[in-house]
Scaffold this active site. Structure first.
Site, short mmCIF file in Angstrom:
data_model
loop_
_atom_site.label_atom_id
_atom_site.label_comp_id
_atom_site.label_asym_id
_atom_site.label_seq_id
_atom_site.Cartn_x
_atom_site.Cartn_y
_atom_site.Cartn_z
N GLU A 182 -3.33 -2.15 0.70
CA GLU A 182 -3.98 -2.01 2.00
C GLU A 182 -3.09 -2.59 3.10
OE1 GLU A 182 -6.37 -0.10 2.04
OE2 GLU A 182 -8.09 -0.65 0.80
N ASN A 200 -5.89 4.92 6.19
CA ASN A 200 -5.38 3.69 6.85
C ASN A 200 -3.92 3.41 6.48
OD1 ASN A 200 -5.60 2.91 4.20
ND2 ASN A 200 -6.83 1.08 4.57
N ASP A 228 -3.25 2.52 -9.86
CA ASP A 228 -4.34 1.58 -9.56
C ASP A 228 -5.59 1.82 -10.38
OD1 ASP A 228 -4.73 3.98 -8.24
OD2 ASP A 228 -4.47 3.15 -6.24
N HIS A 288 -2.66 3.27 3.35
CA HIS A 288 -2.39 2.61 2.06
C HIS A 288 -1.66 3.54 1.10
CE1 HIS A 288 -6.60 3.75 0.22
NE2 HIS A 288 -5.71 4.65 -0.13
C1 F6R Z 1 -5.15 6.74 -5.84
C2 F6R Z 1 -4.37 6.09 -4.80
C3 F6R Z 1 -4.70 6.25 -3.36
C4 F6R Z 1 -4.93 7.72 -2.96
C5 F6R Z 1 -5.29 7.83 -1.49
C6 F6R Z 1 -5.59 9.26 -1.08
O1 F6R Z 1 -4.64 6.43 -7.12
O2 F6R Z 1 -3.47 5.40 -5.12
O3 F6R Z 1 -3.67 5.71 -2.58
O4 F6R Z 1 -3.78 8.45 -3.23
O5 F6R Z 1 -6.41 7.03 -1.21
O6 F6R Z 1 -6.72 9.72 -1.77
P1 F6R Z 1 -7.21 11.23 -1.63
O7 F6R Z 1 -6.19 12.08 -2.29
O8 F6R Z 1 -8.53 11.26 -2.37
O9 F6R Z 1 -7.33 11.51 -0.18
#
Ligand code: F6R
Length: 250
Positions: free
Chosen positions: A142, A135, A66, A137
């Site tokens: 989302e 959440n 992303d 994702h």
């Molecule tokens: C980032 C991504 C997100 C993160 C998720 C957890 O490229 O795709 O899904 O993996 O938000 O983020 P952290 O590791 O910062 O808790």
């Protein structure tokens, strides 16, 4: 399969070793990569292991999950910048072998379609690395994202903007939209590793463990995938049932 480790360090070492094994077994692997705090120690360990084993990575291809809309690669909070800092520059990876969605594309829809097609043209992803949002994702898919989605533009949820505010000087600067690989793209990866570290992920990991496959919880799509490893530290696993916790490997 669940792999639960005593410490975040052991969990990230395990994931880094899995990446190494993949690249050693298939030099032209296509790796699906994630950003976020969970992945920082994984990349640090992976770099160390690659160097120790003198692995040739000249045929490796990477596709990130992303990117924020509106942030160019020079912006310190863009995911391109993150990847350059934590992995690409350290391994001299650049050019066509590293792919991220373009958050500044003039025609985002076209860029999204080209991104999913690019993954397919590379022969699909050999291994997809995932973190998980509080959440549920995966990537920036989302809650209520369609499981058949390909790369697309998404409106970030308030929860995600709140969670990611910690990376920005002013939390209001978190972009409201992003481009994310779709859930279908993720499900087509031949192997998936989802990592959850720390107490803030305990609630969602318990929900994921007990819950049904449901678009309200994007990570639940992974229950339809035949080759997923959930890599957790003890804190993220704290609310899982005892029989899972007994399988602590770290
Ligand atoms: C980032 C991504 C997100 C993160 C998720 C957890 O490229 O795709 O899904 O993996 O938000 O983020 P952290 O590791 O910062 O808790």
């Amino acid at each position: 399969m669940y792999k639960i480790f005593d410490t975040p360090h052991e969990a990230s070492q395990y994931t880094a070793r899995r990446l190494l094994t993949k690249v050693q077994a298939k030099a032209d692997s296509a790796l699906g990569l994630a950003t976020g705090s969970t992945m920082e120690p994984v990349y640090a360990n992976f770099i160390q292991l690659l160097k120790q084993a003198s692995v040739d990575i000249s045929r490796l291809t990477t596709f990130n999950l992303d990117e924020y809309i509106g942030l160019g690669g020079e912006h310190a909070q863009s995911y391109r910048y993150y990847m350059n800092q934590h992995l690409f520059h350290k391994l001299n990876l650049s050019g066509e072998r590293v792919n991220l969605p373009d958050g500044t594309a003039e025609n985002a829809k076209q860029a999204c379609q080209a991104y999913s097609e690019g993954i397919q043209a590379a022969g699909g992803l050999d291994l997809q690395l995932l973190g998980i949002g509080s959440n549920g994702h995966i990537g920036f898919n989302e809650p209520y994202t369609c499981f058949s989605s390909r790369t697309h533009v998404i409106e970030l949820s308030e929860q995600t903007r709140l969670d990611n505010g910690r990376f920005f000087a002013n939390p209001n600067e978190v972009p409201t939209q992003a481009i994310t690989m779709g859930i279908q793209d993720i499900l087509e990866a031949r192997e998936v590793i989802l990592m959850a570290i720390g107490p803030k992920k305990a609630g969602i990991m318990a929900e994921l463990f007990h819950g049904e496959v449901d678009e309200a919880l994007p990570a639940s799509a992974l229950k339809r995938h035949g080759n997923v490893t959930f890599v957790l530290d003890r804190e993220a696993a704290a609310l899982l049932p005892g029989e899972v916790l007994e399988r602590v490997v770290g």
